[in-house]
Design an enzyme around this catalytic site. Structure first.
Site, PDB file in Angstrom:
ATOM      1  N   HIS A  58       0.838  -1.210   0.000  1.00  0.00           N
ATOM      2  CA  HIS A  58       0.000   0.000   0.000  1.00  0.00           C
ATOM      3  C   HIS A  58       0.872   1.258   0.000  1.00  0.00           C
ATOM      4  O   HIS A  58       0.621   2.214  -0.730  1.00  0.00           O
ATOM      5  CB  HIS A  58      -0.869   0.063   1.263  1.00  0.00           C
ATOM      6  CG  HIS A  58      -1.979  -0.945   1.334  1.00  0.00           C
ATOM      7  ND1 HIS A  58      -2.155  -1.773   2.413  1.00  0.00           N
ATOM      8  CD2 HIS A  58      -2.984  -1.228   0.476  1.00  0.00           C
ATOM      9  CE1 HIS A  58      -3.226  -2.529   2.217  1.00  0.00           C
ATOM     10  NE2 HIS A  58      -3.745  -2.228   1.050  1.00  0.00           N
TER      11      HIS A  58
ATOM     12  N   LYS B  39     -16.389  -7.411   5.725  1.00  0.00           N
ATOM     13  CA  LYS B  39     -15.128  -8.160   5.694  1.00  0.00           C
ATOM     14  C   LYS B  39     -14.635  -8.543   7.091  1.00  0.00           C
ATOM     15  O   LYS B  39     -13.576  -9.127   7.221  1.00  0.00           O
ATOM     16  CB  LYS B  39     -14.060  -7.325   4.986  1.00  0.00           C
ATOM     17  CG  LYS B  39     -14.075  -7.474   3.467  1.00  0.00           C
ATOM     18  CD  LYS B  39     -12.781  -6.953   2.885  1.00  0.00           C
ATOM     19  CE  LYS B  39     -12.626  -7.258   1.414  1.00  0.00           C
ATOM     20  NZ  LYS B  39     -11.397  -6.668   0.861  1.00  0.00           N
TER      21      LYS B  39
ATOM     22  N   ARG C  48      -2.109  -6.189  -8.564  1.00  0.00           N
ATOM     23  CA  ARG C  48      -1.122  -7.238  -8.288  1.00  0.00           C
ATOM     24  C   ARG C  48      -1.177  -8.240  -9.431  1.00  0.00           C
ATOM     25  O   ARG C  48      -1.089  -7.861 -10.580  1.00  0.00           O
ATOM     26  CB  ARG C  48      -1.389  -7.871  -6.931  1.00  0.00           C
ATOM     27  CG  ARG C  48      -0.946  -6.980  -5.790  1.00  0.00           C
ATOM     28  CD  ARG C  48      -1.477  -7.420  -4.463  1.00  0.00           C
ATOM     29  NE  ARG C  48      -2.921  -7.245  -4.412  1.00  0.00           N
ATOM     30  CZ  ARG C  48      -3.639  -7.261  -3.303  1.00  0.00           C
ATOM     31  NH1 ARG C  48      -3.053  -7.469  -2.152  1.00  0.00           N
ATOM     32  NH2 ARG C  48      -4.934  -7.084  -3.331  1.00  0.00           N
TER      33      ARG C  48
ATOM     34  N   SER D 140      -2.849  -7.778   2.687  1.00  0.00           N
ATOM     35  CA  SER D 140      -3.198  -7.647   4.112  1.00  0.00           C
ATOM     36  C   SER D 140      -3.695  -8.978   4.663  1.00  0.00           C
ATOM     37  O   SER D 140      -3.382  -9.363   5.788  1.00  0.00           O
ATOM     38  CB  SER D 140      -4.298  -6.603   4.290  1.00  0.00           C
ATOM     39  OG  SER D 140      -3.879  -5.355   3.802  1.00  0.00           O
TER      40      SER D 140
HETATM   41  P1  ADP Z   1      -9.802  -3.574  -0.929  1.00  0.00           P
HETATM   42  O1  ADP Z   1     -10.666  -4.206   0.103  1.00  0.00           O
HETATM   43  O2  ADP Z   1     -10.403  -2.363  -1.581  1.00  0.00           O
HETATM   44  O3  ADP Z   1      -9.206  -4.537  -1.925  1.00  0.00           O
HETATM   45  P2  ADP Z   1      -7.112  -3.364   0.145  1.00  0.00           P
HETATM   46  O4  ADP Z   1      -6.680  -2.584   1.333  1.00  0.00           O
HETATM   47  O5  ADP Z   1      -6.918  -4.836   0.197  1.00  0.00           O
HETATM   48  O6  ADP Z   1      -8.616  -2.967  -0.065  1.00  0.00           O
HETATM   49  O7  ADP Z   1      -6.397  -2.824  -1.145  1.00  0.00           O
HETATM   50  C1  ADP Z   1      -6.520  -1.492  -1.570  1.00  0.00           C
HETATM   51  C2  ADP Z   1      -5.858  -1.317  -2.924  1.00  0.00           C
HETATM   52  O8  ADP Z   1      -4.464  -1.526  -2.811  1.00  0.00           O
HETATM   53  C3  ADP Z   1      -6.354  -2.305  -3.984  1.00  0.00           C
HETATM   54  O9  ADP Z   1      -6.401  -1.629  -5.218  1.00  0.00           O
HETATM   55  C4  ADP Z   1      -5.276  -3.353  -3.988  1.00  0.00           C
HETATM   56  O10 ADP Z   1      -5.199  -4.007  -5.251  1.00  0.00           O
HETATM   57  C5  ADP Z   1      -4.043  -2.510  -3.734  1.00  0.00           C
HETATM   58  N1  ADP Z   1      -2.950  -3.284  -3.157  1.00  0.00           N
HETATM   59  C6  ADP Z   1      -2.912  -3.908  -1.974  1.00  0.00           C
HETATM   60  N2  ADP Z   1      -1.716  -4.528  -1.791  1.00  0.00           N
HETATM   61  C7  ADP Z   1      -0.996  -4.280  -2.916  1.00  0.00           C
HETATM   62  C8  ADP Z   1       0.320  -4.664  -3.376  1.00  0.00           C
HETATM   63  N3  ADP Z   1       1.114  -5.434  -2.638  1.00  0.00           N
HETATM   64  N4  ADP Z   1       0.718  -4.222  -4.584  1.00  0.00           N
HETATM   65  C9  ADP Z   1      -0.097  -3.469  -5.356  1.00  0.00           C
HETATM   66  N5  ADP Z   1      -1.345  -3.082  -4.994  1.00  0.00           N
HETATM   67  C10 ADP Z   1      -1.785  -3.484  -3.791  1.00  0.00           C
END
Ligand code: ADP
Length: 175
Positions: free
Chosen positions: A18, A42, A99, A137
């Protein structure tokens, strides 16, 4: 004209992946609004307030900006349709991290639907540094739950908070 972007997510917890996306996004806009979703469905490990505080303290040091000017980074909660949130913030772009293949289908569909809702707000996909791309996460929480080392995936402060939460939850189960 101030160019605003919103970067929405659950940030449960905020990872180095992030953080890398936030740094990259900060180069693209004058003002970056990180939208932390309430996401009750979630059943997050951290409450909304905890996630907001964590994200705020992690982004404190980020000053990257367009043409050397510091980007303003705001961290706000949102509980509405993403497009409404983006409109309310006056954003011209929505930032999402991409990703592997697994993300693609969902993100593709969401971007398509959002385009139908408001064609003036562009979804922009950014890729994290290759070393940080696998970080999720969900896996950080799973690794911590089984006593694994999460120090390569999150900052020391976030790692401490995750470990403390796992310990507390573990004690709750035992007790
Ligand atoms: P959500 O529930 O909206 O998926 P997340 O907190 O899991 O929330 O992710 C928020 C954004 O950050 C999403 O667009 C996700 O693809 C991106 N993201 C999370 N981890 C990574 C990573 N390691 N590399 C690239 N993008 C990431």
């Amino acid at each position: 004209m101030v160019r605003t972007g919103v970067y929405p997510g659950s940030f449960d917890p905020i990872t180095l992946g992030h953080m890398d996306i936030i740094r990259r996004a900060a180069h693209l806009v004058d003002r970056l609004v990180i939208g932390v979703t309430t996401n009750a469905s979630k059943s997050p490990m951290f409450t909304l307030d905890e996630r907001l505080a964590m994200v705020r303290s992690e982004v404190e040091g980020i000053v990257d900006g367009v043409d050397g000017a510091a980007t303003e980074i705001d961290v706000v909660a949102f509980d509405s349709l993403l497009m409404h949130f983006a409109e309310r913030e006056g954003a011209s772009i929505i930032i999402r991290g991409l990703r592997a293949v697994a993300d693609f289908e969902y993100e593709y569909q969401m971007a398509g639907m959002n385009q139908q809702l408001n064609d003036d707000i562009e979804t922009v996909f950014l890729m994290a540094d290759v070393a940080l791309q696998p970080i999720a996460s969900r896996l950080v929480k799973e690794i911590a739950l089984y006593g694994g080392d999460i120090s390569r995936f999150v900052t020391p402060s976030v790692a401490d908070q995750v470990r403390a939460r796992v310990e507390r939850n573990g004690r709750m189960v035992e007790g």
